[in-house]
Design an enzyme around this catalytic site. Sequence first.
Site, PDB file in Angstrom:
ATOM      1  N   TRP A 272      23.242 -32.335  16.189  1.00  0.00           N
ATOM      2  CA  TRP A 272      21.818 -32.000  16.091  1.00  0.00           C
ATOM      3  C   TRP A 272      20.914 -32.917  16.906  1.00  0.00           C
ATOM      4  O   TRP A 272      21.114 -34.115  16.970  1.00  0.00           O
ATOM      5  CB  TRP A 272      21.353 -32.068  14.637  1.00  0.00           C
ATOM      6  CG  TRP A 272      21.899 -30.987  13.765  1.00  0.00           C
ATOM      7  CD1 TRP A 272      22.746 -31.158  12.712  1.00  0.00           C
ATOM      8  CD2 TRP A 272      21.624 -29.582  13.833  1.00  0.00           C
ATOM      9  NE1 TRP A 272      23.016 -29.939  12.134  1.00  0.00           N
ATOM     10  CE2 TRP A 272      22.340 -28.962  12.801  1.00  0.00           C
ATOM     11  CE3 TRP A 272      20.844 -28.790  14.673  1.00  0.00           C
ATOM     12  CZ2 TRP A 272      22.314 -27.586  12.572  1.00  0.00           C
ATOM     13  CZ3 TRP A 272      20.812 -27.419  14.461  1.00  0.00           C
ATOM     14  CH2 TRP A 272      21.540 -26.835  13.426  1.00  0.00           C
TER      15      TRP A 272
ATOM     16  N   LYS B  32      20.897 -27.551  18.468  1.00  0.00           N
ATOM     17  CA  LYS B  32      22.304 -27.931  18.265  1.00  0.00           C
ATOM     18  C   LYS B  32      23.016 -27.977  19.608  1.00  0.00           C
ATOM     19  O   LYS B  32      23.264 -26.952  20.217  1.00  0.00           O
ATOM     20  CB  LYS B  32      22.991 -26.967  17.312  1.00  0.00           C
ATOM     21  CG  LYS B  32      24.142 -27.634  16.604  1.00  0.00           C
ATOM     22  CD  LYS B  32      24.645 -26.812  15.460  1.00  0.00           C
ATOM     23  CE  LYS B  32      25.494 -27.665  14.539  1.00  0.00           C
ATOM     24  NZ  LYS B  32      26.156 -26.851  13.527  1.00  0.00           N
TER      25      LYS B  32
HETATM   26  P1  AMP Z   1      25.690 -28.078  10.109  1.00  0.00           P
HETATM   27  O1  AMP Z   1      25.131 -28.342   8.775  1.00  0.00           O
HETATM   28  O2  AMP Z   1      25.573 -29.251  11.039  1.00  0.00           O
HETATM   29  O3  AMP Z   1      27.062 -27.542  10.016  1.00  0.00           O
HETATM   30  O4  AMP Z   1      24.798 -26.960  10.794  1.00  0.00           O
HETATM   31  C1  AMP Z   1      24.574 -25.711  10.211  1.00  0.00           C
HETATM   32  C2  AMP Z   1      23.733 -24.874  11.116  1.00  0.00           C
HETATM   33  O5  AMP Z   1      24.407 -24.650  12.361  1.00  0.00           O
HETATM   34  C3  AMP Z   1      23.421 -23.497  10.607  1.00  0.00           C
HETATM   35  O6  AMP Z   1      22.348 -23.491   9.693  1.00  0.00           O
HETATM   36  C4  AMP Z   1      23.072 -22.779  11.903  1.00  0.00           C
HETATM   37  O7  AMP Z   1      21.760 -23.081  12.333  1.00  0.00           O
HETATM   38  C5  AMP Z   1      24.057 -23.390  12.875  1.00  0.00           C
HETATM   39  N1  AMP Z   1      25.274 -22.549  12.958  1.00  0.00           N
HETATM   40  C6  AMP Z   1      26.465 -22.770  12.366  1.00  0.00           C
HETATM   41  N2  AMP Z   1      27.345 -21.805  12.684  1.00  0.00           N
HETATM   42  C7  AMP Z   1      26.697 -20.927  13.495  1.00  0.00           C
HETATM   43  C8  AMP Z   1      27.052 -19.706  14.142  1.00  0.00           C
HETATM   44  N3  AMP Z   1      28.274 -19.200  14.068  1.00  0.00           N
HETATM   45  N4  AMP Z   1      26.098 -19.083  14.868  1.00  0.00           N
HETATM   46  C9  AMP Z   1      24.844 -19.589  14.977  1.00  0.00           C
HETATM   47  N5  AMP Z   1      24.461 -20.735  14.392  1.00  0.00           N
HETATM   48  C10 AMP Z   1      25.363 -21.411  13.663  1.00  0.00           C
END
Ligand code: AMP
Length: 537
Positions: free
Chosen positions: A443, A438
């Site tokens: 992504w 990320k």
């Molecule tokens: P998305 O669906 O694009 O919002 O991505 C979700 C993913 O982002 C999660 O499964 C995590 O891998 C990562 N993510 C979101 N918030 C956090 C956070 N505060 N700390 C670490 N990883 C995060």
Amino acid sequence: MKGLMMDYPLTVTSLMRHVAAQHGASEVYSLTVENPAHRTTYAEIFRRCARLANALRRLGMKEGDRVATMAWNDYRHMELYYGISCMGGVLHTINPRLFPEQLQYIVNHAEDRFLFSDPLLLPLLEKLHADFPTVEAHVLLSSKQAMPESSVPNLISYEELIEGESDSFDWPALDENTASSMCYTSGTTGNPKGVLYSHRSTILHTYASGLSDAININSTDSVLPVVPMFHANSWGVVYCAPMVGARLVLPGPKAGDPEALVAMMNSERVTTALGVPTVWLGLLNYLEATGQHLETVRDLVVGGAACPRSMMVDFEERHGIHVIHAWGMTEMSPLGSVNAPTASTGGMDAEAKLHQQLSQGRAPYGVEMRLVDDDGGELPRDGKAVGRLQVRGSWVAHGYYRAEESALEDGWFDTGDVASIDPEGFMRITDRTKDLIKSGGEWISSIELEDVAMAHPAVAEAAVIAMPHAKWSERPLLIVCLKEDAAVDADTLLAWFEGKVAKWWIPDAVEFTDELPHTATGKVSKLKLREQFAAAG
Ligand code: AMP
């Protein structure tokens, strides 16, 4: 025996009615291409939603139709949010930063009938519109006067579309499980997957977001979602701020511009702002360089990627701003956990408090979490055991749009994150099982990068891992094992990626190794590689 209470469906329409009745005069500020300080109210927005719904009905829109948006955060996008969902349509918010092939896939997979685009995205639309055969009408979020010349056939301005339509619309009485919006999320391989939210899931998520142990906003707040409205409904704030009567400050195309953000935050007296760490890092650097302050901000919600310790310390200690660390996923609407102290936090020393605050926080009611090992056995919530994080709850997806199989394992959704949970419920992410990186909130697929690397004639095996990065949260590191007698240097290998993937996907560095570590099942062990190359970043 059944209770004798009303069956009052949880719909975005009922939220709209509530906001119009209770908070109609609350202001919505937007920065748009045409206007650096557009001001309106929730009541006016909802009147224009009715005009939009009348216009869409005139164009033949039916319940269940998907209507796409490629737009920044502003009042017109908000009108699309409410107008489309409340007439029974599905608001499909699209991330314009995806690759053209992904955009083409998404629009065609969703079979969007209408597409509303921001004027700044017109060049993109001009390149792609011919690949969107299901789209019957293109609308530019613009006034009639500001409409540019365009090669998109029959492009119409938003204001012209809704002009002359009635301010009232007979909103249908929807079942609360009707789909309200959708958002595609990138998978590790293959095509993006559509997450389809319902009115009910949206409203329950909205209730939970507003709790004081969540984003903690009320009618005296001014809320700035820097997180885009195409990223899981800007974390639900476009529903939650109106629900509690807070003002909304919408940054339009300036979400990545620290100077504009700071000016807006101070002039609009913003009390709560939400965004990914990369945005806040740019803002911190700007504050440092200019000696400016955020005059009114009380809380910064940091999510989408882990909040770095230095960022939390800087905001808390140097700027007096409380950092709320949150975790979630597109599949979770997106709120999964939020960090708020408990009664026992008060007794901790400063270091222990900071350590706790840096965790991803606790699940609100509506989300359940569990940790499992690789065999599916449940692990204890002791703050030590680390396992795959699984969730279930009222606003968690159980499947993807037009996908045959369920997305659940044994009734639980596997997040692809690896975490621990302590006895008080504080969850801490330690790793990720999904092969994704990320970077700046967007992504990058490690698998796709590995495929490109492996296609190079000198490469025997390749792996891509995420390395922590100060600005982007994570950046890809390519690790390769060369074929016997083959030779290639790092620059040549990186040049190999040009034209094959987006520029910002290209790994930052290459490490050469004689052998990649493998798991018992023969897969490259990313865990071992991360340990091995921890120092390379
Ligand atoms: P998305 O669906 O694009 O919002 O991505 C979700 C993913 O982002 C999660 O499964 C995590 O891998 C990562 N993510 C979101 N918030 C956090 C956070 N505060 N700390 C670490 N990883 C995060």
